[in-house]
Motif scaffolding. Structure first.
Motif, mmCIF file in Angstrom:
data_model
loop_
_atom_site.group_PDB
_atom_site.id
_atom_site.type_symbol
_atom_site.label_atom_id
_atom_site.label_comp_id
_atom_site.label_asym_id
_atom_site.label_seq_id
_atom_site.Cartn_x
_atom_site.Cartn_y
_atom_site.Cartn_z
ATOM 1 N N LEU A 137 0.884 -1.589 0.090
ATOM 2 C CA LEU A 137 0.187 -0.324 0.050
ATOM 3 C C LEU A 137 1.121 1.463 -0.301
ATOM 4 O O LEU A 137 0.397 2.079 -0.864
ATOM 5 N N ILE A 138 2.189 1.156 0.707
ATOM 6 C CA ILE A 138 2.449 2.383 1.051
ATOM 7 C C ILE A 138 3.943 2.431 -0.184
ATOM 8 O O ILE A 138 3.613 3.500 -1.281
ATOM 9 N N ALA A 139 4.143 1.548 -0.977
ATOM 10 C CA ALA A 139 4.687 1.547 -1.881
ATOM 11 C C ALA A 139 3.733 1.759 -3.347
ATOM 12 O O ALA A 139 4.520 2.920 -4.231
ATOM 13 N N GLY A 140 2.599 1.431 -3.679
ATOM 14 C CA GLY A 140 1.883 2.200 -4.363
ATOM 15 C C GLY A 140 1.664 4.121 -4.332
ATOM 16 O O GLY A 140 2.278 4.655 -5.262
ATOM 17 N N LYS A 141 1.493 3.590 -3.156
ATOM 18 C CA LYS A 141 1.290 5.331 -3.130
ATOM 19 C C LYS A 141 2.466 6.344 -3.298
ATOM 20 O O LYS A 141 2.593 7.342 -3.904
ATOM 21 N N ALA A 142 3.209 5.967 -2.874
ATOM 22 C CA ALA A 142 4.828 6.419 -2.952
ATOM 23 C C ALA A 142 5.115 6.581 -4.525
ATOM 24 O O ALA A 142 5.774 7.231 -5.350
ATOM 25 N N PHE A 143 4.552 5.369 -5.301
ATOM 26 C CA PHE A 143 5.349 5.479 -7.047
ATOM 27 C C PHE A 143 4.224 6.049 -7.571
ATOM 28 O O PHE A 143 4.267 7.032 -8.378
ATOM 29 N N ALA A 144 2.977 6.193 -7.311
ATOM 30 C CA ALA A 144 2.225 7.438 -7.330
ATOM 31 C C ALA A 144 2.353 8.583 -7.167
ATOM 32 O O ALA A 144 2.466 9.352 -8.404
ATOM 33 N N ALA A 145 3.314 8.984 -6.126
ATOM 34 C CA ALA A 145 3.174 10.696 -6.526
ATOM 35 C C ALA A 145 4.385 10.419 -7.203
ATOM 36 O O ALA A 145 5.079 11.809 -7.965
ATOM 37 N N GLY A 146 5.573 9.408 -7.454
ATOM 38 C CA GLY A 146 6.607 9.536 -8.507
ATOM 39 C C GLY A 146 5.863 9.975 -9.224
ATOM 40 O O GLY A 146 6.877 10.755 -10.350
ATOM 41 N N VAL A 147 4.943 9.887 -9.796
ATOM 42 C CA VAL A 147 4.212 9.554 -11.303
ATOM 43 C C VAL A 147 3.778 11.422 -11.677
ATOM 44 O O VAL A 147 3.785 11.766 -11.985
ATOM 45 N N ALA A 149 5.583 14.001 -9.908
ATOM 46 C CA ALA A 149 6.420 14.449 -9.758
ATOM 47 C C ALA A 149 6.906 13.878 -11.331
ATOM 48 O O ALA A 149 7.536 15.793 -11.365
ATOM 49 N N LEU A 150 7.234 13.124 -12.419
ATOM 50 C CA LEU A 150 7.305 13.000 -13.172
ATOM 51 C C LEU A 150 6.947 13.805 -14.286
ATOM 52 O O LEU A 150 7.214 14.386 -14.957
ATOM 53 N N ILE A 151 5.688 14.260 -14.259
ATOM 54 C CA ILE A 151 4.939 15.131 -14.816
ATOM 55 C C ILE A 151 5.623 16.471 -14.641
ATOM 56 O O ILE A 151 5.319 16.850 -15.366
ATOM 57 N N VAL A 179 13.634 7.374 -13.646
ATOM 58 C CA VAL A 179 14.021 6.452 -12.356
ATOM 59 C C VAL A 179 14.273 7.500 -11.610
ATOM 60 O O VAL A 179 13.818 7.368 -9.966
ATOM 61 N N ALA A 180 15.413 8.686 -11.671
ATOM 62 C CA ALA A 180 15.873 9.226 -10.174
ATOM 63 C C ALA A 180 14.715 10.339 -10.044
ATOM 64 O O ALA A 180 14.608 10.585 -8.855
ATOM 65 N N VAL A 181 13.923 9.958 -10.937
ATOM 66 C CA VAL A 181 13.128 11.829 -9.828
ATOM 67 C C VAL A 181 11.711 10.380 -9.211
ATOM 68 O O VAL A 181 11.459 10.953 -8.173
ATOM 69 N N VAL A 182 11.588 9.558 -9.546
ATOM 70 C CA VAL A 182 10.339 8.759 -9.398
ATOM 71 C C VAL A 182 10.859 8.607 -7.931
ATOM 72 O O VAL A 182 10.083 8.378 -7.057
ATOM 73 N N GLY A 184 13.684 9.739 -5.718
ATOM 74 C CA GLY A 184 13.471 10.594 -4.840
ATOM 75 C C GLY A 184 11.993 10.330 -4.540
ATOM 76 O O GLY A 184 12.112 11.506 -3.689
ATOM 77 N N SER A 185 10.932 11.286 -5.712
ATOM 78 C CA SER A 185 9.818 11.383 -5.166
ATOM 79 C C SER A 185 9.209 10.250 -3.914
ATOM 80 O O SER A 185 8.832 10.699 -3.121
ATOM 81 N N ALA A 186 9.473 8.884 -4.640
ATOM 82 C CA ALA A 186 8.908 7.643 -3.536
ATOM 83 C C ALA A 186 9.247 7.751 -1.595
ATOM 84 O O ALA A 186 8.182 8.097 -0.879
ATOM 85 N N PHE A 187 10.821 8.465 -1.533
ATOM 86 C CA PHE A 187 11.801 9.202 -0.772
ATOM 87 C C PHE A 187 10.690 9.551 0.180
ATOM 88 O O PHE A 187 10.506 9.756 1.377
ATOM 89 N N PHE A 188 10.187 10.571 -0.400
ATOM 90 C CA PHE A 188 10.175 11.924 0.307
ATOM 91 C C PHE A 188 8.774 11.901 0.479
ATOM 92 O O PHE A 188 8.060 12.003 2.047
ATOM 93 N N SER A 189 7.617 10.921 -0.518
ATOM 94 C CA SER A 189 6.470 11.227 0.247
ATOM 95 C C SER A 189 6.331 10.315 1.395
ATOM 96 O O SER A 189 5.090 9.728 1.463
ATOM 97 N N CYS A 190 7.169 9.155 1.626
ATOM 98 C CA CYS A 190 7.796 8.399 2.574
ATOM 99 C C CYS A 190 7.825 8.529 3.942
ATOM 100 O O CYS A 190 7.274 8.618 4.859
ATOM 101 N N LEU A 191 8.776 9.465 3.539
ATOM 102 C CA LEU A 191 8.655 11.007 5.242
ATOM 103 C C LEU A 191 8.233 11.513 5.013
ATOM 104 O O LEU A 191 7.609 11.473 6.656
ATOM 105 N N SER A 192 7.090 11.141 4.553
ATOM 106 C CA SER A 192 5.515 12.758 4.340
ATOM 107 C C SER A 192 4.638 11.562 5.354
ATOM 108 O O SER A 192 4.544 12.070 6.038
#
Length: 287
Positions: A137-147, A149-151, A179-182, A184-192
């Motif tokens: 669940l967390i990984a799904g939300k984290a990489f959704a944030a990456g999407v 951020a990628l846009i 890949v780098a954007v996704v 990084g965004s995954a980490f910061f969304s998980c931090l949040s």
């Protein structure tokens, strides 16, 4: 006189086939486990985010204003001043990868507000009673944030190209940038989401998010080289994942010297640790 062999009963094959089909109806399919659950959850969350953007594109336009101002005002001004040593690279070129990372971080760092809203709406409780692992669940939300951020990164790259920033258009390098954007965004969304699991309320999360975003940004190499920082700030920069993300983006887009192996190792490790930390606090958030 020998008798002819008896013919097989008619309809026996059809009966067996029908029984097999009936078994499929009575016995549920085997549940997906492991990486299949994670992959399915990530894809589902990413599709949800894309659908949100398809129905309401206002967020894309409003979020493009701030990076455009950074590049137009800050970048153009300091390019003329030549006050920051960038090794012969025009300052606006040097700044563009940092603004890409900044824009992605600003999107992801408030992602915990969404999970608190889902808690208040009762959606999180329903998700937790499903057989899906909390880490998925967390990984799904984290990489959704990456999407998302990628846009945003694509928008910033287009703005930078219009301003004359000399960037590569090599498809493999652009894929590595994505890949780098996704990551990084995954980490910061998980931090949040980790902070959300600690503070439990949107107001507290917004306050903490606003308090840490600019220090994370200024304590990185997004605006200036690490070498010109004071000693204590260099130490902070070394433990700041944003610095490694910016270093990777700058090396890939501009062709400057970068430590790509170290950068991606840190980003992958930070994303994995972020997912583990947020997953451990997900149950506390849902109480």
């Amino acid at each position: 006189m020998s008798e002819a062999p008896a013919a097989p009963p008619t309809g026996s094959a059809d009966t067996a086939t029908g029984a097999g089909r009936l078994d499929l109806l009575l016995v549920p399919p085997r549940a997906r486990t492991g990486w299949r659950v994670l992959t399915a959850r990530v894809i589902a969350m990413c599709v949800v985010e894309l659908q949100k953007l398809r129905h309401d594109r206002t967020e894309l336009y409003t979020r493009a204003v701030q990076p455009a101002l950074w590049l137009l005002v800050f970048g153009e001004t300091f390019t003329r001043l030549k006050a920051i040593p960038t090794g012969g690279t025009p300052y606006i070129d040097y700044l563009a990868p940092g603004i890409i990372a900044q824009s992605a971080m600003f999107i992801a760092i408030f992602y915990g507000i969404m999970i608190i809203w889902e808690r208040d709406a009762g959606i999180l409780t329903k998700l937790l009673v499903t057989p899906t692992p909390r880490s998925a669940l967390i990984a799904g939300k984290a990489f959704a944030a990456g999407v998302k951020a990628l846009i945003q990164a694509v928008v910033v790259i287009l703005i930078a190209a219009l301003l004359g920033v000399a960037m590569t258009w090599n498809p493999l390098r652009l894929l590595a940038v994505a890949v780098a954007v996704v990551l990084g965004s995954a980490f910061f969304s998980c931090l949040s989401m980790t902070i959300a699991g600690i503070v439990l309320t949107r107001d507290r999360l917004m306050g903490i998010g606003q308090a840490i975003t600019m220090p994370l940004f200024f304590a990185s190499n997004a605006l200036y080289p690490v070498a010109i920082m004071p000693g204590w700030l260099q130490v902070v920069s070394l433990i700041n994942p944003l610095s490694y993300q910016v270093d990777a983006l700058r090396g890939l887009l501009l062709g400057t010297h970068a430590h790509l192996a170290l950068d991606y190792t840190v980003l992958v490790a930070a994303a994995a640790l972020g997912i583990a930390a947020a997953s451990s606090l997900l149950g506390r958030l849902a109480r």
